[in-house]
Motif scaffolding. Sequence first.
Motif, mmCIF file in Angstrom:
data_model
loop_
_atom_site.group_PDB
_atom_site.id
_atom_site.type_symbol
_atom_site.label_atom_id
_atom_site.label_comp_id
_atom_site.label_asym_id
_atom_site.label_seq_id
_atom_site.Cartn_x
_atom_site.Cartn_y
_atom_site.Cartn_z
ATOM 1 N N VAL A 271 11.155 -1.563 4.900
ATOM 2 C CA VAL A 271 10.408 -0.731 5.845
ATOM 3 C C VAL A 271 11.368 0.111 6.681
ATOM 4 N N THR A 272 12.447 -0.507 7.147
ATOM 5 C CA THR A 272 13.427 0.229 7.955
ATOM 6 C C THR A 272 14.092 1.327 7.140
ATOM 7 N N ALA A 273 14.445 1.026 5.892
ATOM 8 C CA ALA A 273 15.110 2.021 5.042
ATOM 9 C C ALA A 273 14.175 3.178 4.718
ATOM 10 N N VAL A 274 12.895 2.881 4.476
ATOM 11 C CA VAL A 274 11.926 3.936 4.189
ATOM 12 C C VAL A 274 11.759 4.851 5.396
ATOM 13 N N GLU A 275 11.681 4.268 6.588
ATOM 14 C CA GLU A 275 11.555 5.077 7.795
ATOM 15 C C GLU A 275 12.799 5.927 8.036
ATOM 16 N N ALA A 276 13.983 5.377 7.732
ATOM 17 C CA ALA A 276 15.223 6.141 7.897
ATOM 18 C C ALA A 276 15.232 7.356 6.972
ATOM 19 N N LEU A 277 14.776 7.183 5.743
ATOM 20 C CA LEU A 277 14.704 8.318 4.823
ATOM 21 C C LEU A 277 13.670 9.341 5.289
ATOM 22 N N ASN A 278 12.582 8.846 5.856
ATOM 23 C CA ASN A 278 11.517 9.729 6.308
ATOM 24 C C ASN A 278 11.915 10.514 7.556
ATOM 25 N N THR B 58 0.846 -1.199 0.000
ATOM 26 C CA THR B 58 0.000 0.000 0.000
ATOM 27 C C THR B 58 0.879 1.246 0.000
ATOM 28 N N ASP B 59 0.263 2.393 -0.248
ATOM 29 C CA ASP B 59 1.056 3.602 -0.444
ATOM 30 C C ASP B 59 1.741 4.102 0.822
ATOM 31 N N GLY B 60 1.417 3.492 1.974
ATOM 32 C CA GLY B 60 2.145 3.849 3.184
ATOM 33 C C GLY B 60 3.629 3.585 3.066
ATOM 34 N N LEU B 61 4.015 2.669 2.155
ATOM 35 C CA LEU B 61 5.425 2.340 1.982
ATOM 36 C C LEU B 61 6.154 3.329 1.093
ATOM 37 N N ILE B 62 5.444 4.098 0.293
ATOM 38 C CA ILE B 62 6.131 4.968 -0.669
ATOM 39 C C ILE B 62 5.833 6.452 -0.469
ATOM 40 N N GLU B 63 4.986 6.783 0.510
ATOM 41 C CA GLU B 63 4.638 8.186 0.702
ATOM 42 C C GLU B 63 5.478 8.881 1.758
ATOM 43 N N GLY B 64 6.471 8.154 2.337
ATOM 44 C CA GLY B 64 7.379 8.801 3.271
ATOM 45 C C GLY B 64 8.255 9.815 2.552
ATOM 46 N N ARG B 65 8.688 10.824 3.280
ATOM 47 C CA ARG B 65 9.523 11.867 2.685
ATOM 48 C C ARG B 65 10.974 11.404 2.573
ATOM 49 N N ASP C 8 -1.260 3.884 7.287
ATOM 50 C CA ASP C 8 -1.389 2.430 7.304
ATOM 51 C C ASP C 8 -0.417 1.833 6.307
ATOM 52 N N LEU C 9 0.083 0.645 6.633
ATOM 53 C CA LEU C 9 1.053 -0.011 5.755
ATOM 54 C C LEU C 9 0.758 -1.501 5.697
ATOM 55 N N ALA C 10 0.678 -2.039 4.493
ATOM 56 C CA ALA C 10 0.508 -3.467 4.293
ATOM 57 C C ALA C 10 1.404 -3.927 3.163
ATOM 58 N N VAL C 11 2.022 -5.087 3.331
ATOM 59 C CA VAL C 11 2.899 -5.665 2.315
ATOM 60 C C VAL C 11 2.597 -7.161 2.225
ATOM 61 N N PRO D 124 10.390 18.053 0.860
ATOM 62 C CA PRO D 124 8.990 17.832 0.466
ATOM 63 C C PRO D 124 8.801 16.625 -0.440
ATOM 64 N N ASP D 125 9.882 16.105 -1.026
ATOM 65 C CA ASP D 125 9.761 15.016 -1.998
ATOM 66 C C ASP D 125 9.396 13.707 -1.308
ATOM 67 N N ARG D 126 8.568 12.922 -1.998
ATOM 68 C CA ARG D 126 8.178 11.603 -1.511
ATOM 69 C C ARG D 126 9.028 10.531 -2.179
ATOM 70 N N LEU D 127 9.119 9.383 -1.526
ATOM 71 C CA LEU D 127 9.919 8.291 -2.075
ATOM 72 C C LEU D 127 9.356 7.836 -3.410
ATOM 73 N N GLY D 128 8.077 7.549 -3.480
ATOM 74 C CA GLY D 128 7.432 7.127 -4.715
ATOM 75 C C GLY D 128 7.847 5.737 -5.154
ATOM 76 N N THR D 129 7.198 5.267 -6.218
ATOM 77 C CA THR D 129 7.479 3.916 -6.719
ATOM 78 C C THR D 129 8.900 3.810 -7.256
ATOM 79 N N GLU D 130 9.362 4.830 -7.962
ATOM 80 C CA GLU D 130 10.716 4.767 -8.516
ATOM 81 C C GLU D 130 11.762 4.661 -7.411
ATOM 82 N N GLY D 131 11.582 5.437 -6.351
ATOM 83 C CA GLY D 131 12.522 5.347 -5.237
ATOM 84 C C GLY D 131 12.482 3.989 -4.572
ATOM 85 N N LEU D 132 11.295 3.406 -4.460
ATOM 86 C CA LEU D 132 11.176 2.081 -3.852
ATOM 87 C C LEU D 132 11.846 1.029 -4.729
#
Length: 399
Positions: free
Chosen positions: A373-380, A331-338, A387-390, A343-351
């Motif tokens: 998940v850990t790497a996304v949170e570190a960037l954020n 879900t987008d909870g995984l890619i909407e972190g900053r 919400d996050l589901a994988v 202001p930039d979001r991770l997005g699908t390309e970043g993931l």
Amino acid sequence: MSAIIEHSTSVVPGDGKLEILLIEDDPGDAFLFEELLGEELPDARIVQARTLREARERLRPGIHCAVVDLSLPDAEGLDLLRAVLDMAPRSAVLVLTGRSDAAVGVAAVAAGAEDYLIKHEVDGPLLARAIRYALERKRAEDSERQLMEAELRSEENARIELGLLPVPLIDDPELQHHTRYRPGRERALLGGDFYDTVQTADGTVHLVIGDVCGHGPDEASLGVRLRMAWRTLVLAGHTGMDLLGTLDTVLGHERWSEEIFTTLSMVTIAPDRQRARFRMAGHPAPLLFGETTATALPDDAYGPALGLFPGSEWPAAEVELTGRWSLMLYTDGLIEGRVGGGPDRLGTEGLVEMASAARAQGLTGDLLIDHLVTAVEALNGEALTDDLAVVMLSGKAAR
């Protein structure tokens, strides 16, 4: 005669008066009680009852403390105490005993009284102190009871919510199934995201992941209903456009507002594990992992979210699965972190870039999901609040 003294108080929190019910049939002892309290607690209001029957009539929610002589004309001993405790479960209870009845006082405390005092050994300061102690102890007991009730409700809610998470229906030993689920709501176990995996009799494996807009308990409930509807439809033989159209209808009937919509991604894996057909309803594209790479599935199978446009269509696309592969729906909870506090979001390309690096390191399954998940949170810079589901399914294409 009954004695009533009315004043304001500084003993009981708030603006209410300290109200004490004296259950005592001896007029002399009752007068002494009032005299002693008049010196130490002049802002108290005392109501006297000579019998248990009178006490029953005069007990009310406003009574903060009941002082009970355990010998009355119509009741005595611990039976009298239990009757008072039943009548005034929110009031502090203080017991009066004679010199030879100290053991009865101890038994009274064990039965639920806050404290006991021996008559003729009580002075004003001791009586006032005992009443204050009884009130504080009762408040502490009530706080502990409320905390225990809250913990029990929380545990019950946790069992209910965990019970609503799906158990995958897969009987292919060659497939590995991994999930992560984390609601954005504090202290919740269930959010608006949902997922499921079902293998049908012909060996086809169906996966779904979805996201109901919003984050509250209503969204969580709707997500559960949509997931259960999806599973039921799949087991009944519905697939593709037919399945999504029916889910769209279900959403229209179940939602509480026309503004509620749901994004969804759905993948069907062939029995030979060599092909995957997928559709996306306003949802981020799943990732396909090869031996050392990660790519996003093409967006030519993209349609609108459910609940937006009646009569929508959701085109399908197909990809070839070769060698050892993994498909990850999220879900987008995984890619909407900053990213980097900006202001930039991770997005699908970043993931995809992050996932490719992790796959090149040989990470698979749970380790791969946890790493992402850990790497996304570190960037954020902090924990993700959405919400996050994988869901990840791994297998090997048949030769």
